[in-house]
Design a protein around this motif. Structure first.
Motif, PDB file in Angstrom:
ATOM      1  N   PHE A  15       0.847  -1.190   0.000  1.00 11.47           N
ATOM      2  CA  PHE A  15       0.000   0.000   0.000  1.00 11.47           C
ATOM      3  C   PHE A  15       0.889   1.248   0.000  1.00 11.47           C
ATOM      4  CE2 PHE A  15      -2.700   2.716   3.112  1.00 11.47           C
ATOM      5  CZ  PHE A  15      -3.262   3.425   2.073  1.00 11.47           C
ATOM      6  N   VAL A  16       0.742   2.066  -1.038  1.00 12.16           N
ATOM      7  CA  VAL A  16       1.528   3.291  -1.121  1.00 12.16           C
ATOM      8  C   VAL A  16       0.578   4.484  -1.236  1.00 12.16           C
ATOM      9  CG1 VAL A  16       3.265   4.600  -2.428  1.00 12.16           C
ATOM     10  CG2 VAL A  16       3.482   2.112  -2.232  1.00 12.16           C
ATOM     11  N   VAL A  17       0.841   5.511  -0.444  1.00 12.19           N
ATOM     12  CA  VAL A  17       0.046   6.736  -0.548  1.00 12.19           C
ATOM     13  C   VAL A  17       0.903   7.824  -1.172  1.00 12.19           C
ATOM     14  CG1 VAL A  17      -1.357   8.453   0.649  1.00 12.19           C
ATOM     15  CG2 VAL A  17      -1.161   6.152   1.591  1.00 12.19           C
ATOM     16  N   LEU A  18       0.307   8.446  -2.164  1.00  9.56           N
ATOM     17  CA  LEU A  18       0.959   9.584  -2.796  1.00  9.56           C
ATOM     18  C   LEU A  18       0.295  10.830  -2.213  1.00  9.56           C
ATOM     19  CD1 LEU A  18       2.785  10.420  -5.177  1.00  9.56           C
ATOM     20  CD2 LEU A  18       0.769  10.313  -6.622  1.00  9.56           C
ATOM     21  N   GLU A  19       1.029  11.561  -1.401  1.00  4.85           N
ATOM     22  CA  GLU A  19       0.454  12.787  -0.849  1.00  4.85           C
ATOM     23  C   GLU A  19       0.739  13.885  -1.851  1.00  4.85           C
ATOM     24  OE1 GLU A  19       1.224  13.651   3.358  1.00  4.85           O
ATOM     25  OE2 GLU A  19       0.682  15.732   2.979  1.00  4.85           O
ATOM     26  N   ASN A  20      -0.274  14.206  -2.629  1.00  6.98           N
ATOM     27  CA  ASN A  20      -0.112  15.163  -3.733  1.00  6.98           C
ATOM     28  C   ASN A  20       0.098  16.584  -3.198  1.00  6.98           C
ATOM     29  OD1 ASN A  20      -0.324  16.226  -6.434  1.00  6.98           O
ATOM     30  ND2 ASN A  20      -1.591  14.461  -6.936  1.00  6.98           N
ATOM     31  N   VAL A  21       0.506  17.493  -4.057  1.00 12.56           N
ATOM     32  CA  VAL A  21       0.717  18.885  -3.678  1.00 12.56           C
ATOM     33  C   VAL A  21      -0.618  19.484  -3.204  1.00 12.56           C
ATOM     34  CG1 VAL A  21       1.563  21.127  -4.492  1.00 12.56           C
ATOM     35  CG2 VAL A  21       2.490  19.023  -5.459  1.00 12.56           C
ATOM     36  N   GLY A  22      -0.582  20.262  -2.138  1.00 11.68           N
ATOM     37  CA  GLY A  22      -1.795  20.853  -1.581  1.00 11.68           C
ATOM     38  C   GLY A  22      -2.397  21.899  -2.513  1.00 11.68           C
ATOM     39  N   ASN A  23      -3.474  21.507  -3.194  1.00 11.74           N
ATOM     40  CA  ASN A  23      -4.021  22.346  -4.261  1.00 11.74           C
ATOM     41  C   ASN A  23      -5.289  21.645  -4.742  1.00 11.74           C
ATOM     42  OD1 ASN A  23      -4.464  23.407  -6.881  1.00 11.74           O
ATOM     43  ND2 ASN A  23      -2.317  23.377  -7.415  1.00 11.74           N
ATOM     44  N   LEU A  24      -6.358  22.389  -4.998  1.00  7.72           N
ATOM     45  CA  LEU A  24      -7.611  21.748  -5.408  1.00  7.72           C
ATOM     46  C   LEU A  24      -7.860  21.811  -6.913  1.00  7.72           C
ATOM     47  CD1 LEU A  24     -10.211  22.808  -2.661  1.00  7.72           C
ATOM     48  CD2 LEU A  24      -8.880  20.712  -2.809  1.00  7.72           C
ATOM     49  N   ILE A  25      -6.931  22.389  -7.660  1.00  8.45           N
ATOM     50  CA  ILE A  25      -7.210  22.571  -9.079  1.00  8.45           C
ATOM     51  C   ILE A  25      -6.396  21.620  -9.951  1.00  8.45           C
ATOM     52  CG2 ILE A  25      -7.388  24.238 -10.963  1.00  8.45           C
ATOM     53  CD1 ILE A  25      -7.467  26.410  -8.769  1.00  8.45           C
ATOM     54  N   CYS A  26      -5.072  21.828  -9.958  1.00 13.14           N
ATOM     55  CA  CYS A  26      -4.244  21.100 -10.922  1.00 13.14           C
ATOM     56  C   CYS A  26      -4.179  19.595 -10.693  1.00 13.14           C
ATOM     57  CB  CYS A  26      -2.849  21.682 -10.937  1.00 13.14           C
ATOM     58  SG  CYS A  26      -2.864  23.448 -10.703  1.00 13.14           S
ATOM     59  N   PRO A  27      -4.025  19.128  -9.436  1.00 14.53           N
ATOM     60  CA  PRO A  27      -3.915  17.670  -9.283  1.00 14.53           C
ATOM     61  C   PRO A  27      -5.131  16.930  -9.844  1.00 14.53           C
ATOM     62  CG  PRO A  27      -3.204  18.748  -7.274  1.00 14.53           C
ATOM     63  CD  PRO A  27      -3.843  19.802  -8.137  1.00 14.53           C
ATOM     64  N   ALA A  28      -6.281  17.593  -9.877  1.00 19.57           N
ATOM     65  CA  ALA A  28      -7.501  16.948 -10.370  1.00 19.57           C
ATOM     66  C   ALA A  28      -7.429  16.647 -11.866  1.00 19.57           C
ATOM     67  CB  ALA A  28      -8.700  17.843 -10.097  1.00 19.57           C
ATOM     68  N   GLU A  29      -6.583  17.360 -12.578  1.00 22.34           N
ATOM     69  CA  GLU A  29      -6.557  17.214 -14.030  1.00 22.34           C
ATOM     70  C   GLU A  29      -5.548  16.198 -14.527  1.00 22.34           C
ATOM     71  OE1 GLU A  29      -6.319  21.038 -15.885  1.00 22.34           O
ATOM     72  OE2 GLU A  29      -7.810  21.840 -14.515  1.00 22.34           O
TER      73      GLU A  29
ATOM     74  N   THR B  71     -22.012  17.309   1.668  1.00 17.45           N
ATOM     75  CA  THR B  71     -22.164  15.956   1.128  1.00 17.45           C
ATOM     76  C   THR B  71     -23.062  15.970  -0.108  1.00 17.45           C
ATOM     77  OG1 THR B  71     -21.958  15.133   3.383  1.00 17.45           O
ATOM     78  CG2 THR B  71     -22.809  13.588   1.765  1.00 17.45           C
ATOM     79  N   GLN B  72     -24.198  16.666  -0.001  1.00 16.83           N
ATOM     80  CA  GLN B  72     -25.126  16.723  -1.137  1.00 16.83           C
ATOM     81  C   GLN B  72     -24.496  17.398  -2.350  1.00 16.83           C
ATOM     82  OE1 GLN B  72     -27.646  14.866  -1.452  1.00 16.83           O
ATOM     83  NE2 GLN B  72     -27.373  14.253   0.683  1.00 16.83           N
ATOM     84  N   ARG B  73     -23.743  18.461  -2.096  1.00 21.22           N
ATOM     85  CA  ARG B  73     -23.102  19.176  -3.208  1.00 21.22           C
ATOM     86  C   ARG B  73     -22.090  18.282  -3.915  1.00 21.22           C
ATOM     87  NH1 ARG B  73     -22.777  24.612   0.419  1.00 21.22           N
ATOM     88  NH2 ARG B  73     -24.832  25.382  -0.188  1.00 21.22           N
ATOM     89  N   ALA B  74     -21.344  17.513  -3.110  1.00 19.26           N
ATOM     90  CA  ALA B  74     -20.350  16.608  -3.703  1.00 19.26           C
ATOM     91  C   ALA B  74     -21.042  15.495  -4.477  1.00 19.26           C
ATOM     92  CB  ALA B  74     -19.458  16.021  -2.610  1.00 19.26           C
TER      93      ALA B  74
ATOM     94  N   PRO C  70     -17.315  22.325  -2.974  1.00 16.42           N
ATOM     95  CA  PRO C  70     -17.715  21.589  -4.181  1.00 16.42           C
ATOM     96  C   PRO C  70     -18.254  22.517  -5.275  1.00 16.42           C
ATOM     97  CG  PRO C  70     -18.537  20.476  -2.227  1.00 16.42           C
ATOM     98  CD  PRO C  70     -18.004  21.802  -1.778  1.00 16.42           C
ATOM     99  N   LEU C  71     -18.846  23.626  -4.877  1.00 13.65           N
ATOM    100  CA  LEU C  71     -19.373  24.572  -5.866  1.00 13.65           C
ATOM    101  C   LEU C  71     -18.236  25.329  -6.536  1.00 13.65           C
ATOM    102  CD1 LEU C  71     -22.256  26.064  -3.662  1.00 13.65           C
ATOM    103  CD2 LEU C  71     -22.425  24.219  -5.337  1.00 13.65           C
ATOM    104  N   LYS C  72     -17.177  25.614  -5.731  1.00 14.56           N
ATOM    105  CA  LYS C  72     -16.080  26.433  -6.260  1.00 14.56           C
ATOM    106  C   LYS C  72     -15.049  25.640  -7.042  1.00 14.56           C
ATOM    107  CE  LYS C  72     -16.351  30.160  -2.925  1.00 14.56           C
ATOM    108  NZ  LYS C  72     -15.654  30.870  -1.859  1.00 14.56           N
ATOM    109  N   TYR C  73     -14.807  24.396  -6.639  1.00 17.56           N
ATOM    110  CA  TYR C  73     -13.790  23.570  -7.308  1.00 17.56           C
ATOM    111  C   TYR C  73     -14.394  22.252  -7.767  1.00 17.56           C
ATOM    112  CZ  TYR C  73     -10.797  26.913  -4.903  1.00 17.56           C
ATOM    113  OH  TYR C  73     -10.225  28.056  -4.429  1.00 17.56           O
ATOM    114  N   PRO C  74     -15.362  22.309  -8.700  1.00 15.18           N
ATOM    115  CA  PRO C  74     -16.076  21.075  -9.059  1.00 15.18           C
ATOM    116  C   PRO C  74     -15.178  19.982  -9.628  1.00 15.18           C
ATOM    117  CG  PRO C  74     -16.596  22.842 -10.606  1.00 15.18           C
ATOM    118  CD  PRO C  74     -15.844  23.472  -9.479  1.00 15.18           C
ATOM    119  N   GLY C  75     -14.112  20.376 -10.318  1.00  9.46           N
ATOM    120  CA  GLY C  75     -13.257  19.395 -11.010  1.00  9.46           C
ATOM    121  C   GLY C  75     -12.758  18.291 -10.107  1.00  9.46           C
ATOM    122  N   ILE C  76     -12.231  18.658  -8.959  1.00 13.14           N
ATOM    123  CA  ILE C  76     -11.632  17.665  -8.069  1.00 13.14           C
ATOM    124  C   ILE C  76     -12.697  16.756  -7.455  1.00 13.14           C
ATOM    125  CG2 ILE C  76     -11.517  19.121  -5.967  1.00 13.14           C
ATOM    126  CD1 ILE C  76      -8.641  17.803  -5.652  1.00 13.14           C
ATOM    127  N   PHE C  77     -13.879  17.286  -7.177  1.00 16.53           N
ATOM    128  CA  PHE C  77     -14.945  16.459  -6.595  1.00 16.53           C
ATOM    129  C   PHE C  77     -15.450  15.435  -7.613  1.00 16.53           C
ATOM    130  CE2 PHE C  77     -14.687  20.073  -3.842  1.00 16.53           C
ATOM    131  CZ  PHE C  77     -14.894  19.541  -2.582  1.00 16.53           C
TER     132      PHE C  77
END
Lengths: 222, 113
Positions: free
Chosen positions: A116-130, A183-186, A151-158
């Motif tokens: 089991f390996v966890v990749l702790e990605n860079v703290g950011n809600l936009i680019c890692p999602a893409e 929860t509902q928004r996500a 969820p309304l502001k950064y829909p891509g990652i959700f």
């Protein structure tokens, strides 16, 4: 005199990375290594959540952690105290990890013998999602102080993740955070998303998250 | 501001294409960005010189074509521009529609020899 012509490329910008990511995923499946890509904003409690997750699962699995940050090794130092294998990647200003950087990180940590390996990605809600990293599953942490409107502001990652961890629920009374609304928004963006409200500080809810992870690791590594 | 990182990927793809097709000199790179994508064309243009610095694309021109964010209305079946309609069908005002274009980020072509 040079004669210039039009050469059609017609390629999605993400195509190269997507191809590398799926190669990596196939290899990880063969090697029986479950890779989790963990994303969030800075300060959401990613490292604290990881420490609790490691404590819950380290007796059953051999765990490795790849920390990615633009700079510093404070997170790697914290994680190394849990006794699991950890390496620090510096992205040197890049705001996300792509499949190739992930592959390099996996080579560096040497996945032989890890389940089991966890990749702790860079703290950011936009680019890692893409960018698909090649992970088996993708998870994100949203913490209570950030607000239930994310969820309304950064829909891509959700849309991109399998799991939403809502952290710092012990602090809910100090912030106007509506757990149900978040929860509902996500779920509106991603009907299949699994939601785990937790407090990494008190340990509340961590068990349910660890249970889900345990099942997924077993299925992947079968 | 994630445009620079993404452009670095673009440059790698184009260099790869140029090598495979034996292109000697690139004059212009043409990208297509959808109106609904999370990429800001203005930032792409501003980052371009930095992203191509020291690569085969150093000194080349960049052209960005914008692709419309269109939807097809599930009520009246007409195609409309989602941005223009502010999320509602411009014909019948329905909010039920399917996105048919606008999320793209494509490398369209290069003008080269």
């Amino acid at each position: 005199m040079d004669s210039f012509k039009v050469f059609e490329i017609k390629k999605s910008v993400y195509e190269n990375n997507d191809a590398q990511a799926s190669l990596l995923r196939t290899k990880l499946k063969e090697d029986k290594v479950f890779l989790l890509n963990l994303m969030s904003s800075p300060g959401s409690g990613k490292t604290t959540t990881l420490v609790k997750t490691i404590e819950a699962l380290k007796d059953e699995f051999s765990i490795g952690i790849i920390e990615a940050d633009i700079d510093s090794d404070v997170d790697a130092t914290t994680i190394s105290k849990t006794g699991v294998k950890v390496i620090q990647l510096h992205t040197g200003g890049m705001c996300h990890l792509n499949a190739d950087m992930t592959r390099q990180g996996l080579e560096e940590i040497e996945t032989d013998g890890l389940d089991f390996v966890v990749l702790e990605n860079v703290g950011n809600l936009i680019c890692p999602a893409e960018f698909d990293t090649g992970a088996a599953k993708n998870a994100m942490i949203l913490s209570v102080p950030e607000g239930d409107d994310k969820p309304l502001k950064y829909p891509g990652i959700f849309r991109a993740v399998d799991v939403l961890i809502i952290n710092k629920i012990d602090a809910a009374e100090y912030f106007d955070f509506d757990l149900e609304a978040a929860t509902q928004r996500a779920k509106k963006l991603n009907p299949n998303i699994k939601v785990f409200p937790i407090s990494a500080k008190t340990g509340e809810g961590v068990e349910a998250w660890a249970d889900w992870l345990r099942e997924e690791i077993k299925i992947w590594n079968k | 501001m994630h445009e620079l990182g993404i452009l670095v990927e673009v440059v790698k793809t184009v260099e790869d294409f140029a090598r495979k097709n034996n292109l000697e000199k690139i004059d212009t790179l043409v990208l297509q960005i959808g109106e609904l994508s999370e990429i800001v064309p203005q930032y792409i243009k501003e980052c371009y010189p930095a992203a191509v610095d020291g690569t085969m694309l150093d000194g080349t021109n960049l052209r960005v074509d914008i692709l419309p964010g269109n939807g097809i209305c599930q009520k009246c079946n007409k195609v409309f521009n989602i941005i223009e309609g502010k999320g509602k069908c411009t014909h019948c005002k329905s909010r039920k529609f399917e996105v048919i274009s606008g999320h793209e980020f494509m490398i369209k072509e290069v003008i080269a020899c």
